[in-house]
Design a protein around this motif. Structure first.
Motif, PDB file in Angstrom:
ATOM      1  N   VAL A 104      -8.318   9.082  40.657  1.00 50.90           N
ATOM      2  CA  VAL A 104      -9.276   9.026  39.558  1.00 50.90           C
ATOM      3  C   VAL A 104      -9.642  10.437  39.128  1.00 50.90           C
ATOM      4  O   VAL A 104      -9.872  11.314  39.975  1.00 50.90           O
ATOM      5  CB  VAL A 104     -10.554   8.264  39.978  1.00 50.90           C
ATOM      6  N   VAL A 105      -9.718  10.664  37.800  1.00 52.20           N
ATOM      7  CA  VAL A 105     -10.152  11.948  37.249  1.00 52.20           C
ATOM      8  C   VAL A 105     -11.485  11.750  36.553  1.00 52.20           C
ATOM      9  O   VAL A 105     -11.635  10.850  35.723  1.00 52.20           O
ATOM     10  CB  VAL A 105      -9.116  12.518  36.253  1.00 52.20           C
ATOM     11  N   GLY A 145      -5.202   3.237  51.410  1.00 58.64           N
ATOM     12  CA  GLY A 145      -6.024   2.199  50.799  1.00 58.64           C
ATOM     13  C   GLY A 145      -7.369   2.704  50.327  1.00 58.64           C
ATOM     14  O   GLY A 145      -8.371   1.987  50.401  1.00 58.64           O
ATOM     15  N   GLY A 146      -7.414   3.924  49.819  1.00 61.43           N
ATOM     16  CA  GLY A 146      -8.685   4.510  49.398  1.00 61.43           C
ATOM     17  C   GLY A 146      -8.599   5.163  48.034  1.00 61.43           C
ATOM     18  O   GLY A 146      -7.751   4.801  47.199  1.00 61.43           O
ATOM     19  N   GLU A 147      -9.478   6.131  47.808  1.00 65.98           N
ATOM     20  CA  GLU A 147      -9.553   6.830  46.526  1.00 65.98           C
ATOM     21  C   GLU A 147      -9.391   8.332  46.709  1.00 65.98           C
ATOM     22  O   GLU A 147      -9.901   8.911  47.682  1.00 65.98           O
ATOM     23  CB  GLU A 147     -10.904   6.575  45.849  1.00 65.98           C
ATOM     24  N   VAL A 148      -8.694   8.929  45.764  1.00 69.70           N
ATOM     25  CA  VAL A 148      -8.618  10.380  45.643  1.00 69.70           C
ATOM     26  C   VAL A 148      -9.188  10.726  44.277  1.00 69.70           C
ATOM     27  O   VAL A 148      -8.751  10.175  43.260  1.00 69.70           O
ATOM     28  CB  VAL A 148      -7.167  10.887  45.760  1.00 69.70           C
ATOM     29  N   ARG A 149     -10.180  11.616  44.246  1.00 68.80           N
ATOM     30  CA  ARG A 149     -10.849  11.933  42.985  1.00 68.80           C
ATOM     31  C   ARG A 149     -10.746  13.426  42.665  1.00 68.80           C
ATOM     32  O   ARG A 149     -10.922  14.279  43.555  1.00 68.80           O
ATOM     33  CB  ARG A 149     -12.329  11.540  43.033  1.00 68.80           C
ATOM     34  N   GLY A 159     -22.323  27.591  37.958  1.00 75.53           N
ATOM     35  CA  GLY A 159     -21.226  27.488  37.012  1.00 75.53           C
ATOM     36  C   GLY A 159     -20.352  26.275  37.269  1.00 75.53           C
ATOM     37  O   GLY A 159     -20.651  25.429  38.125  1.00 75.53           O
ATOM     38  N   PRO A 160     -19.243  26.180  36.538  1.00 74.01           N
ATOM     39  CA  PRO A 160     -18.340  25.027  36.663  1.00 74.01           C
ATOM     40  C   PRO A 160     -17.717  24.928  38.054  1.00 74.01           C
ATOM     41  O   PRO A 160     -17.440  25.943  38.696  1.00 74.01           O
ATOM     42  CB  PRO A 160     -17.278  25.291  35.597  1.00 74.01           C
ATOM     43  N   ILE A 161     -17.482  23.696  38.490  1.00 72.70           N
ATOM     44  CA  ILE A 161     -16.888  23.441  39.799  1.00 72.70           C
ATOM     45  C   ILE A 161     -15.828  22.357  39.661  1.00 72.70           C
ATOM     46  O   ILE A 161     -16.031  21.356  38.968  1.00 72.70           O
ATOM     47  CB  ILE A 161     -17.952  22.975  40.822  1.00 72.70           C
ATOM     48  N   LEU A 162     -14.710  22.575  40.304  1.00 76.17           N
ATOM     49  CA  LEU A 162     -13.677  21.543  40.435  1.00 76.17           C
ATOM     50  C   LEU A 162     -13.682  21.061  41.879  1.00 76.17           C
ATOM     51  O   LEU A 162     -13.684  21.867  42.810  1.00 76.17           O
ATOM     52  CB  LEU A 162     -12.296  22.100  40.077  1.00 76.17           C
ATOM     53  N   THR A 163     -13.678  19.741  42.047  1.00 74.89           N
ATOM     54  CA  THR A 163     -13.735  19.167  43.386  1.00 74.89           C
ATOM     55  C   THR A 163     -12.678  18.092  43.551  1.00 74.89           C
ATOM     56  O   THR A 163     -12.493  17.254  42.664  1.00 74.89           O
ATOM     57  CB  THR A 163     -15.118  18.548  43.664  1.00 74.89           C
ATOM     58  N   VAL A 164     -11.972  18.149  44.662  1.00 74.05           N
ATOM     59  CA  VAL A 164     -11.028  17.095  45.039  1.00 74.05           C
ATOM     60  C   VAL A 164     -11.600  16.412  46.276  1.00 74.05           C
ATOM     61  O   VAL A 164     -11.830  17.064  47.301  1.00 74.05           O
ATOM     62  CB  VAL A 164      -9.631  17.665  45.334  1.00 74.05           C
TER      63      VAL A 164
END
Length: 291
Positions: free
Chosen positions: A151-152, A184-188, A197-202
């Motif tokens: 999911v994005v 069987g889960g989620e990766v976001r 400031g802006p943050i990217l998170t996995v």
């Protein structure tokens, strides 16, 4: 007396000449030692780089090659049963998988170049949503194999100013790590605006990381060094991610607990639309270039 003076003068001249010759020999020896030291350092650097490239290829090709092997088995079975539509679909997937492998090889070349001390990455503004779409397409089949969902979460019209290829390599490795350790889960993949400031998170809700291994990874992310040696018995993907992040001047933080998943955040991002050129180049350099 004249003979004595002449002899002393001759001895003095001989000693002085000898001194100058020894001094020149000493300087030449020092230069030679410096050259040997420089060559040894370059050789050590080259050997370390070769080791990391070899391990990177072995590490990152596992997922796409495993997927390609599974596809080949399916296509072979479909062909044996004369299931032509399934064979056609399978060959299309094989074509896509080989394209992904080709893209990865290009990333390896980029990473190798980024490891040189004087490397300066080209930077420009680009749509993050387009990049996220490419990552979704890249991992579409891989996440399905592990029964995961990718999911994005990102607002529209988000533009990031950095080197697109290197950022893509960082995110691809993070997503790949999450997918490998989740079933069987989620990766976001989440874009958000934090206090600094802006943050990217996995993030994922997979098995998490053991405390000892988590400490190693955090130490590597917090102290990135160009051409740092590969740590044995540690997740190679994070070591490569640290190299890429250091190249772009990003900060990274990692949270994880066994059985509760993992979250990796990337900071010091610069958002800048190409249609609103208000960002000063000096500001970009101070933020994006490594210390």
């Amino acid at each position: 007396m004249i003979l004595t003076v002449a002899s002393l003068l001759a001895i003095f001249l001989w000693v002085r000449d000898r001194y100058f010759r020894l001094d020149l020999a000493k300087k030449a020896l020092e230069q030679l030692e410096q050259q040997v030291e420089d060559l040894s350092r370059r050789l050590e650097y080259s050997n370390g780089l070769k080791q990391k490239i070899t391990m990177m290829i072995a590490h990152d090709l596992q997922s796409p090659l495993h997927f390609l092997n599974v596809l080949s088995d399916h296509v072979s079975r479909f062909a044996a049963n004369n299931q032509l539509p399934e064979v056609k679909a399978g060959t299309e997937e094989i074509k896509k998988a080989t394209g992904n492998i080709h893209a990865f090889v290009k990333e390896v070349n980029l990473w190798a170049r980024s490891q040189h001390e004087n490397f300066q990455p080209a930077q420009h503004s680009f749509s993050f949503n387009e990049l996220a779409g490419e990552l979704q397409q890249f991992f579409e089949d891989m996440v399905m194999l592990n029964h995961n969902v990718f999911v994005v979460e990102c607002d529209e019209d988000v533009f990031i100013y950095t080197n697109r290829d290197i950022l893509k390599a960082i995110l691809r490795n993070l997503i790949d790590n999450s997918n490998k350790h989740t079933r069987g889960g989620e990766v976001r993949l989440i874009f958000s605006n934090g206090e600094n400031g802006p943050i990217l998170t996995v993030t994922d809700n997979g098995g998490g990381i053991l405390p000892g291994e988590l400490q190693k990874i955090r130490r590597r992310l917090a102290n990135p060094v160009v051409n740092a040696p590969v740590e044995p018995n540690s997740r190679l993907g994070y070591q490569l991610i640290a190299d890429f992040a250091h190249t772009l001047g990003f900060t990274m933080s990692l949270k994880s607990s066994k059985g509760a998943g993992t979250s990796v955040s990337i900071g010091r991002l610069v958002c800048h639309s190409p249609f609103t050129p208000t960002l000063h180049s000096a500001e970009v350099i101070s933020i994006c270039q490594p210390d």
